[in-house]
Design a protein around this motif. Sequence first.
Motif, PDB file in Angstrom:
ATOM      1  N   SER A 172      -7.364   0.396   8.568  1.00  0.00           N
ATOM      2  CA  SER A 172      -8.814   0.016   8.307  1.00  0.00           C
ATOM      3  C   SER A 172      -8.990  -1.422   8.007  1.00  0.00           C
ATOM      4  N   ASP A 183      -1.518   8.558   5.144  1.00  0.00           N
ATOM      5  CA  ASP A 183      -2.596   7.995   4.447  1.00  0.00           C
ATOM      6  C   ASP A 183      -2.466   6.433   4.130  1.00  0.00           C
ATOM      7  N   SER A 184      -1.295   5.814   4.341  1.00  0.00           N
ATOM      8  CA  SER A 184      -1.051   4.340   4.054  1.00  0.00           C
ATOM      9  C   SER A 184      -1.295   3.725   5.416  1.00  0.00           C
ATOM     10  N   SER A 189      -8.400   2.099  -6.205  1.00  0.00           N
ATOM     11  CA  SER A 189      -7.480   2.895  -6.378  1.00  0.00           C
ATOM     12  C   SER A 189      -6.838   3.329  -7.959  1.00  0.00           C
ATOM     13  N   ILE A 191       0.782  -1.125   0.109  1.00  0.00           N
ATOM     14  CA  ILE A 191      -0.065   0.097   0.015  1.00  0.00           C
ATOM     15  C   ILE A 191       0.928   1.092  -0.094  1.00  0.00           C
ATOM     16  N   LYS A 204      -3.461   4.819   7.593  1.00  0.00           N
ATOM     17  CA  LYS A 204      -4.982   4.938   7.694  1.00  0.00           C
ATOM     18  C   LYS A 204      -5.682   3.785   7.027  1.00  0.00           C
ATOM     19  N   THR A 205      -5.205   3.553   5.575  1.00  0.00           N
ATOM     20  CA  THR A 205      -5.703   2.509   4.837  1.00  0.00           C
ATOM     21  C   THR A 205      -5.250   1.030   5.679  1.00  0.00           C
ATOM     22  N   SER A 206      -4.099   0.929   5.970  1.00  0.00           N
ATOM     23  CA  SER A 206      -3.588  -0.266   6.364  1.00  0.00           C
ATOM     24  C   SER A 206      -4.363  -0.603   7.725  1.00  0.00           C
ATOM     25  N   ASN A 217       1.207   3.957  -3.001  1.00  0.00           N
ATOM     26  CA  ASN A 217       1.166   5.444  -2.858  1.00  0.00           C
ATOM     27  C   ASN A 217       2.294   6.255  -3.366  1.00  0.00           C
TER      28      ASN A 217
END
Length: 424
Positions: free
Chosen positions: A275, A268-269, A111, A61, A271-273, A65
Amino acid sequence: MIWILLAVFIICLLLRFPIAFCLGLSCLVFLLLKGIPLIVMPMKMYSGIDVFVLLSIPGFIIAGNLMNHGGLTEKIIGFCNHLIGHVRGGLALGNIGASMLFAGISGTAISDTASIGSVMIPAMKKEGYDAAFSAAVTASSSTVGPIIPPSVPMIIAATLSGLSVGKLFLAGALPGFLLGFSLMVLTYFIAKKRNYPKLERSTAKQILKGFVETFWSLLMTFIILFGIIGGVFTPTEASIIAVIYAFLVGSLVYKKLTFKTTMVVILDSMKTSASLMVLIGFANLFGWILITEQLPQLISSEIINFSENKYVVLLLINLLLIFVGTFMETIAALLILFPILLKVATAVDVDPIHFAVIALLNLMIGLTTPPLGVCLFVSSSIGKISIGKVSKAGFPFLLVSLLILTLVTLFPDLSLYLPRLFMD
């Protein structure tokens, strides 16, 4: 009691709760009504994410990004336009080609839709393409991403089943390229019929320059893929190498990554990871409840009682997965359904690698199936057009995707040839 679990889950879905919350709340209600100690929740959640190969997901991820913010998307789009922009409908073809190349970095369809769509949809509209067609091409081509390796959903499938990540990566290559080129053929005929514009033919010097600019981006995919397949490093180690490589290319070669941009990417990564890991944890708890209540055995026996014919069973599974994929996020659907359906498929002598590709293709197609396909919503939002018009324009692409799914289902060698060639 199992029906209460499923009822709460469906109600939460209808109320538009995030998938992770749907899973967590339904599990909490079940455990309370069943009288099971709530300490089970953190224990099962932790056991679900305490898997070494899952450490590769945050790495991929971050790498994706970094490359996206580092100028990768523009370079790939530019190179594809140099190659095929002069053909009728060249921008639309470049859109699909960019998705096929970008697939190795992104690994997720949504994405891909957002990144490439934000550049290509406005550009296509400006050149005279119909807005609905532009959005439909973007949404449909984005489904190629998680099929062509490396792929985050394939890592999830391997984790759930104990299958080789390298074999799954190879298994997706031919179906992914077949899907991409089929969408290109359809796009060309539509563009020719509607007389969509074409760009000026690029010179050999421009094509070479575009290749050189894109080379460093594409090299990362080959390093990851052949490193894993060749046994040089594990998927987790590959993800770390990808992060380091992406940072060096983005900052030293493309010179787009600054300290501030890098910090934004990392945040951002994270947060994505986070979640995603919460989703995996709750899904593991959900799956544990299903297993203890013997729902997988019930589903397996019902399907096999209906028919023991391999192709009938695969048809039923295909219909189920496409339906689920229209309203559920891909990874969540994999976590909940893949282990259950894999047992059904192997019971009728379907190769597990072959089935993993079929399952992933189904869920990808679901992302572009109206009325709730997520990629349709993303592309329609970028194109500023109604979901109904995008769905109508995307119907021919949906038919082509279903045709490829049928071919992959009926001819196992499309997905098994490369794993047997390189890893058996």
